[in-house]
Design a protein around this motif. Structure first.
Motif, PDB file in Angstrom:
ATOM      1  N   UNK A   9     -21.024 -25.903 -77.797  1.00 34.22           N
ATOM      2  CA  UNK A   9     -20.125 -27.007 -77.470  1.00 34.22           C
ATOM      3  C   UNK A   9     -18.934 -27.116 -78.411  1.00 34.22           C
ATOM      4  N   UNK A  10     -19.007 -26.535 -79.603  1.00 31.13           N
ATOM      5  CA  UNK A  10     -17.900 -26.549 -80.541  1.00 31.13           C
ATOM      6  C   UNK A  10     -16.931 -25.421 -80.151  1.00 31.13           C
ATOM      7  N   UNK A  33     -21.629 -26.581 -72.388  1.00 31.82           N
ATOM      8  CA  UNK A  33     -22.713 -27.571 -72.314  1.00 31.82           C
ATOM      9  C   UNK A  33     -23.972 -26.925 -71.749  1.00 31.82           C
ATOM     10  N   UNK A  34     -25.098 -27.616 -71.925  1.00 30.21           N
ATOM     11  CA  UNK A  34     -26.390 -27.038 -71.584  1.00 30.21           C
ATOM     12  C   UNK A  34     -26.578 -26.733 -70.120  1.00 30.21           C
ATOM     13  N   UNK A  35     -26.227 -27.671 -69.241  1.00 36.37           N
ATOM     14  CA  UNK A  35     -26.436 -27.477 -67.811  1.00 36.37           C
ATOM     15  C   UNK A  35     -25.612 -26.300 -67.290  1.00 36.37           C
ATOM     16  N   UNK A  36     -24.343 -26.224 -67.741  1.00 35.69           N
ATOM     17  CA  UNK A  36     -23.487 -25.113 -67.312  1.00 35.69           C
ATOM     18  C   UNK A  36     -23.990 -23.793 -67.887  1.00 35.69           C
ATOM     19  N   UNK A  37     -24.508 -23.844 -69.130  1.00 39.56           N
ATOM     20  CA  UNK A  37     -25.056 -22.641 -69.733  1.00 39.56           C
ATOM     21  C   UNK A  37     -26.264 -22.126 -68.985  1.00 39.56           C
ATOM     22  N   UNK A  38     -27.138 -23.042 -68.589  1.00 37.66           N
ATOM     23  CA  UNK A  38     -28.317 -22.650 -67.817  1.00 37.66           C
ATOM     24  C   UNK A  38     -27.912 -22.026 -66.491  1.00 37.66           C
ATOM     25  N   UNK A  39     -26.952 -22.667 -65.814  1.00 37.36           N
ATOM     26  CA  UNK A  39     -26.489 -22.137 -64.528  1.00 37.36           C
ATOM     27  C   UNK A  39     -25.891 -20.751 -64.695  1.00 37.36           C
ATOM     28  N   UNK A  57     -25.673 -33.363 -73.047  1.00 30.95           N
ATOM     29  CA  UNK A  57     -26.464 -33.367 -71.815  1.00 30.95           C
ATOM     30  C   UNK A  57     -27.815 -32.738 -72.041  1.00 30.95           C
ATOM     31  N   UNK A  58     -28.025 -31.548 -71.532  1.00 28.95           N
ATOM     32  CA  UNK A  58     -29.273 -30.811 -71.715  1.00 28.95           C
ATOM     33  C   UNK A  58     -29.214 -30.060 -73.037  1.00 28.95           C
ATOM     34  N   UNK A  62     -34.278 -27.409 -74.333  1.00 31.91           N
ATOM     35  CA  UNK A  62     -34.599 -27.531 -72.911  1.00 31.91           C
ATOM     36  C   UNK A  62     -34.003 -26.364 -72.124  1.00 31.91           C
ATOM     37  N   UNK A  63     -32.789 -25.962 -72.489  1.00 24.58           N
ATOM     38  CA  UNK A  63     -32.170 -24.798 -71.845  1.00 24.58           C
ATOM     39  C   UNK A  63     -33.012 -23.549 -72.101  1.00 24.58           C
TER      40      UNK A  63
END
Length: 231
Positions: A9-10, A33-39, A57-58, A62-63
């Motif tokens: 995120x930095x 961000x976490x959700x976009x990274x997971x996707x 976010x996530x 969790x990711x």
């Protein structure tokens, strides 16, 4: 050329990491961000993932859990110095390595190379390793070296002599063996008053592998002769 996914995120840190990876011959993609990274991880094939723990976010843990449940890919956690618990949790959940902020970009690239090399070595070993010999018929499969039995895809616990008896019968499908022959083969002794243990073990096997133990279709009794295994 290896492709690295950077989930960070930095923006300043992510850009520096990407620059050093590019200089060292890697392709890379940045997600913040976490959700976009997971996707991104689940929709495109990457050779390694750099995953920050503290994400909006996530979070990274969790990711990590969700990626590891879907993919076998090296994951390098990026943590703050005081995040010891996250390091331990991450390694326990399947992260391959971690590096603490602030870090040297040169060290990061070295860690990336080391984890990629290790992953490739493990894959090569798995690809060249001799495959486990299995014996199977219908819904019953035996892995002799691992001493495992599967019925309908589920592992069934077997005691040592039960396993040996089933394996012997399945290696000799349709052959009828007397109780005396089975006892001498499996227990390794002459059958002097002990052949009743064969019937006990046959009944235990039927309980474990037959759909209806009282009417067995696999381990059949041949009256007056002994037992045989039928596929």
């Amino acid at each position: 050329m290896k492709n690295i996914l950077i989930i960070e995120d930095d923006e300043a840190i992510a850009d520096i990491v990407q620059d050093f990876l590019t200089i060292n011959g890697f392709e890379s993609t940045i997600v913040h961000d976490g959700a976009a990274g997971l996707a991104a991880a689940l929709t495109k094939e990457y050779d390694l993932i750099l995953l920050d723990v503290m994400l909006p976010g996530m979070d990274g843990i969790e990711v990590l859990k969700k990626i590891r449940s879907e993919l076998l890919v090296p994951i390098l956690l990026v943590t703050a110095k005081n995040e010891e618990l996250d390091k331990l949790r991450g390694l326990g959940l399947g992260a391959d390595d971690y590096i603490s902020k602030p870090f040297s970009p040169t060290e990061l690239v070295a860690r990336v190379r080391a984890n990629l090399a290790q992953f490739e070595r493990l894959n090569k070993q798995e690809a060249t390793a001799p495959k486990e010999h299995t014996i199977g018929t219908g819904d019953i499969v035996i892995q002799p070296q691992a001493m495992k039995v599967f019925v309908g895809g589920k592992e069934v616990a077997m005691k040592h002599k039960e396993f040996e008896l089933l394996l012997f019968l399945m290696e000799n499908i349709q052959h009828v063996f007397s109780k005396e022959e089975l006892y001498e083969t499996i227990w390794g002794m002459e059958s002097i008053g002990e052949i009743r243990t064969v019937a006990v073990h046959i009944n235990r096997l039927r309980e474990k592998i037959e759909e209806n133990p009282s009417e067995p279709t696999h381990i059949q009794t041949v009256w007056g002769a002994g037992y045989r295994f039928v596929p």
